[in-house]
Enzyme design. Structure first.
Site, short mmCIF file in Angstrom:
data_model
loop_
_atom_site.label_atom_id
_atom_site.label_comp_id
_atom_site.label_asym_id
_atom_site.label_seq_id
_atom_site.Cartn_x
_atom_site.Cartn_y
_atom_site.Cartn_z
N GLY A 366 0.81 -1.21 0.00
CA GLY A 366 0.00 0.00 0.00
C GLY A 366 0.85 1.25 0.00
O GLY A 366 2.08 1.19 0.08
N PRO A 367 0.21 2.41 -0.08
CA PRO A 367 0.94 3.68 -0.12
C PRO A 367 1.70 3.93 1.18
O PRO A 367 1.44 3.29 2.20
CB PRO A 367 -0.17 4.73 -0.31
CG PRO A 367 -1.39 3.98 -0.67
CD PRO A 367 -1.25 2.61 -0.12
N PRO A 368 2.65 4.89 1.17
CA PRO A 368 3.40 5.20 2.40
C PRO A 368 2.48 5.75 3.50
O PRO A 368 1.52 6.48 3.22
CB PRO A 368 4.39 6.28 1.95
CG PRO A 368 4.46 6.17 0.46
CD PRO A 368 3.12 5.67 0.02
N GLY A 369 2.75 5.36 4.73
CA GLY A 369 2.07 5.96 5.87
C GLY A 369 0.73 5.37 6.25
O GLY A 369 0.03 5.92 7.09
N VAL A 370 0.35 4.22 5.65
CA VAL A 370 -0.96 3.66 5.96
C VAL A 370 -0.89 2.61 7.07
O VAL A 370 -1.91 2.04 7.46
CB VAL A 370 -1.64 3.05 4.71
CG1 VAL A 370 -1.99 4.14 3.71
CG2 VAL A 370 -0.76 1.99 4.06
N LYS A 372 1.77 -0.14 7.41
CA LYS A 372 2.28 -1.48 7.08
C LYS A 372 3.25 -1.98 8.15
O LYS A 372 3.08 -3.07 8.71
CB LYS A 372 2.98 -1.44 5.70
CG LYS A 372 2.06 -1.01 4.56
CD LYS A 372 2.75 -1.08 3.23
CE LYS A 372 3.87 -0.08 3.09
NZ LYS A 372 3.41 1.31 3.10
N THR A 373 4.27 -1.18 8.45
CA THR A 373 5.25 -1.58 9.47
C THR A 373 4.60 -1.61 10.85
O THR A 373 4.93 -2.46 11.69
CB THR A 373 6.44 -0.60 9.46
OG1 THR A 373 6.95 -0.49 8.13
CG2 THR A 373 7.56 -1.08 10.37
N SER A 711 -6.37 3.72 -17.47
CA SER A 711 -7.70 3.97 -16.88
C SER A 711 -8.29 5.31 -17.32
O SER A 711 -9.26 5.76 -16.74
CB SER A 711 -7.60 3.93 -15.36
OG SER A 711 -6.75 4.94 -14.88
N LYS A 754 -9.41 5.98 -5.90
CA LYS A 754 -9.98 6.92 -6.87
C LYS A 754 -11.30 7.51 -6.38
O LYS A 754 -11.54 8.71 -6.51
CB LYS A 754 -10.18 6.22 -8.22
CG LYS A 754 -8.86 5.86 -8.90
CD LYS A 754 -9.10 5.08 -10.19
CE LYS A 754 -7.78 4.73 -10.87
NZ LYS A 754 -7.97 3.96 -12.10
#
Length: 806
Positions: A366-370, A372-373, A711, A754
């Protein structure tokens, strides 16, 4: 040479300013001139055979040779010799004759002034002689302690009876600070001068005594250390000659004892390899290079936590509680993690080995900062296992993972083995961070090593090049993180199960900030909850207008910035008891706004459509603009478009031509340009001629930002259809989807991001491919579905019916 040989005083003399030396009368000193004013002043004195006035620059004003930065009392003297040096400087040999002072500065190309001789005050000879005797005695004592004071100078002081001359000599000998030297120099009362010098010499005697004492102690300590070193070396040589090197024997015995303790927990090949290397080490001469290499090897391998496992039993309930405690939302990722550990717990309860259950490697994408770590940290906490984080971003050398062979200088185990040693456990949670950013170079492909590490069929016998024996990684839990799954090599991707972490909605960000970010940052900034608060409206404004991200990392930074400013205000103004951030005072605590999503146009327009795009930081709304110019049907594309989007525009152009030719897209004859002959003869032009008589220019704003992806097809068709037909597009509509030449709308990815972007931009109606509508709509947050009408379309004709303003 005497002053009487020159003009009577006061008289006008050139001035030289000295930055480093402090000169006294009757001294002969070389002076190096670099400033042009000083060089010109010395030249003028030589040409006119006149005296020269030398003074010092004030402390901190060196280099600026102006009347404001120089001392007003100095030395009057003559130039005995002048020499030009090749580097551009001028050296003069200056002989001091008397004290002088500046009476009146004169203007000119160099410093000059009216100079008068300073007349010293009369003194009581009896008092002066007594003070001089004390000073001579003090100087003798200082000379005995300080070797830098020459004996000739001490002798000169003893033979001289002139108190001012003696004071000048002692002052020059002591190397005083410029400011202290000047204060003594301008003192006209000789008794005060002598008393001041006696105090200074006395303090320097005390300082010299302390320095001598310290030097003596240091010297004694060094001698003792050297003595001990030589004795130890002699003892070592004697022990070696007699075969009595006990230290080495003790070290070898210690290694053997450790190996014996760890043998029950080692695999057979590991025990054989370590024992073999220890036997080699015992036979080697201790001073050989190989002995040092083997000693380092034995120290490393015996630090490995053979057989050490965490005692806490796996509990799915604990995992679920910890995930809910540390993370808001993320329902599907948390559900999949719990399922993953449910299988493991069931296997443990039934005594089934993990290898037989077909272990899976999870990868949070996923995108940074969501988070994950952060999810991996929560898993490690819930399981009670140590966490080992391996940052793989930019890793190019395969030996960083595999370890270096012992034949290389400075060889070390790989990162994985070092992680196990740090964790002191063979079953840690190992986070492979940024696995999509592993590089490939001439030093090998680290992803090939990761294939073995992440394969449950192989990692039970993982071999590190440095260790040269197999170790069991099957009990460790591997969790990978990635931003872009497409950049992970296919064989590595095949060994992982991906759990997608999508962008947070504004509501989710608000709840995360309230529940986690603000309490955590209050603790980090030493603030109490009653001392600092943020209103809900201010927090929503901070989320909507001051951050641009999919996760909450920048939001955390913004909140931290508010708290830093609040902490400063509490310290500076003691009358303030608490800081409250509201929507009104938010701008005082933050920098300029960064609008996350551009709002859609305020009214319908021809040729302008809103497309939905996926980016690394979440979704975005792309405005697509089209204009028509009289021409022959050419197509021009701008906006830093990639190859895929360029093809989408060409396909869209062809699709619109087909729609016009078939009559599906009605064209008013009034918008078709007529030639002069056609207007004169009133010839009706076929509507299909519209695309032959106009050149189209398609542009996607923000040209500096590269844009690509499959898209944008239906958005391109809509923009071209609008500009050629002259119909306005509803400004509250946004769309995403690819189109084929036959007009079918194809499914796309990143739908959640989106639609979140569409919601933030104020879109009321979103057109998406029908397949996405059928299979992905459940993943969309209710907050978005309640505010944006989502319509599924399967053909381009359906799109055109929805977008045009009636």
């Amino acid at each position: 040479m005497q002053l009487s040989d020159y003009d009577a005083f006061p008289t006008t003399l050139p001035i030289v300013v000295e930055d480093e030396l402090f000169l006294y009368p009757f001294m002969i000193s070389p002076i190096f001139l670099t400033d042009q004013k000083d060089i010109d002043a010395a030249a003028d004195a030589m040409e006119n055979n006149s005296l020269l006035f030398v003074t010092s620059s004030m402390p901190g004003k060196e280099g600026t040779h102006d009347f404001d930065t120089m001392y007003k009392v100095g030395v009057i003297g003559s130039i005995m010799r002048k020499v030009h040096i090749p580097d551009g400087r001028v050296k003069i040999l200056f002989q001091g004759l008397a004290r002088g002072k500046i009476v009146e500065p004169q203007e000119g190309p160099f410093n000059r002034a009216v100079i008068d001789v300073v007349t010293l005050e009369s003194y009581n000879k009896l008092k002066a002689d007594a003070l001089m005797d004390i000073l001579r005695d003090k100087v003798k004592k200082l000379s005995a302690l300080n070797s830098q004071i020459p004996a000739d100078l001490v002798r000169t002081i003893e033979e001289n009876d002139e108190p001012n001359r003696i004071a000048d000599l002692v002052s020059s000998m002591l190397k005083l600070d410029k400011e202290v030297a000047y204060v003594l120099y301008v003192e006209m009362n000789i008794e005060k001068r002598l008393l001041g010098l006696i105090d200074i010499v006395t303090s320097q005697i005390e300082s010299a005594k302390v320095q001598r004492e310290i030097r003596t102690k240091v010297h004694s300590k060094i001698e003792q250390t050297n003595k001990e070193y030589f004795l130890k070396e002699q003892l070592k040589e004697i022990q070696q000659e007699l075969g009595m090197d006990t230290q080495r024997e003790e070290e070898i015995a210690n290694f053997r004892e450790k190996i014996a303790e760890l043998k029950p927990h080692m695999q057979e090949d590991a025990f054989k390899e370590i024992s073999k290397q220890l036997d080699r080490f015992a036979r080697m001469h201790p001073d050989s290079a190989d002995a040092n290499v083997l000693q380092s090897y034995l120290e490393w391998v015996l630090e490995l936590p053979f057989g050490k496992l965490t005692k806490k039993n796996l509990s799915v309930k604990d995992v679920s509680l910890e995930l809910d405690k540390d993370h808001y939302s993320l329902e599907k990722p948390k559900e999949r993690i719990v399922e993953f550990f449910s299988v493991r717990e069931l296997a443990e309860l039934r005594g089934i080995k993990q290898k037989e259950t077909g272990g899976v490697i999870l990868c949070f994408a996923g995108p940074p900062g969501v988070g994950k770590t952060s999810l991996a940290n929560s898993i490690a906490t819930a399981l009670g296992r140590p966490l080992v984080r391996m940052a793989l971003g930019g890793l190019e050398d395969v030996n960083e993972l595999r370890g270096h062979r012992r034949t290389y200088v400075g060889a070390m185990p790989g990162r994985l083995v070092q992680g196990l040693i740090e964790a002191k456990s063979m079953d840690p949670v190992i986070v492979l961070d940024e696995i999509d950013k592993v590089g490939r170079s001439m030093r090998g492909d680290p992803t090939a090593a990761l294939l073995e590490i992440l394969d449950p069929e192989q990692n039970s016998k993982y071999r590190d090049y440095y260790l040269n024996f197999n170790i069991d990684l099957s009990k460790a839990i591997f969790i990978a993180t990635a931003n872009d799954v497409g950049r992970i090599p296919a064989p590595l991707r095949d060994r992982m199960e991906f759990i997608g972490l999508n962008s947070y909605t504004p509501k989710e960000k608000f709840e995360i900030a309230k529940r986690y970010l603000i309490p955590q940052e209050l603790k980090k900034h030493a603030l109490k909850s009653r001392e600092f608060s943020i209103t809900d409206k201010a927090l929503k404004t901070l989320i909507d207008e001051y951050t641009r991200e999919a996760g909450v990392r920048n939001l955390r930074r913004r909140i931290a910035g508010l708290m830093r400013k609040g902490a400063r205000q509490l310290l500076e103004d003691k009358t303030i008891e608490s800081i409250s951030i509201t929507r009104k005072n938010l701008e005082k605590f933050t920098d300029k706004k960064v609008f996350e999503i551009s709002q859609v146009d305020s009214k319908p327009q021809v040729g302008i459509v809103s497309g939905l795009a996926w980016t690394a930081v979440g979704g975005d709304v792309l405005t697509i603009e089209a204009i028509k110019i009289k021409g022959k049907g050419a197509l021009q594309l701008t906006g830093s478009l990639g190859d895929v989007m360029k093809e989408s525009v060409r396909i869209a152009h062809s699709v619109v031509k087909i729609l016009i030719d078939s009559g599906e897209l009605p064209i008013s004859p009034s918008i078709i340009p007529h030639s002069a002959k056609e207007r004169e003869e009133r010839i009706a032009v076929d509507p299909s001629e519209v695309y032959k008589r106009y050149d189209l220019h398609i542009h996607v704003p923000e040209g500096a930002t590269p844009k690509d992806g499959p898209s944008a097809g239906i958005a391109m068709v809509s923009a071209i259809a609008s500009i050629l037909s002259g119909q306005k597009i509803d400004n509250k509509v946004a769309m995403t989807g690819e189109v084929t030449l036959t007009g079918k709308v194809l499914p796309i990815g990143g739908l959640k991001e989106k639609l979140i972007a569409a919601y933030k931009a104020g879109v009321e109606k979103a057109l998406i491919p029908m397949k996405n509508y059928e299979r992905d709509l459940d993943d969309i947050p209710d907050e978005v579905k309640n505010n944006v009408k989502v319509i599924g379309v399967s053909r381009i004709e359906e799109v055109l019916k929805e977008i045009f303003v009636k």
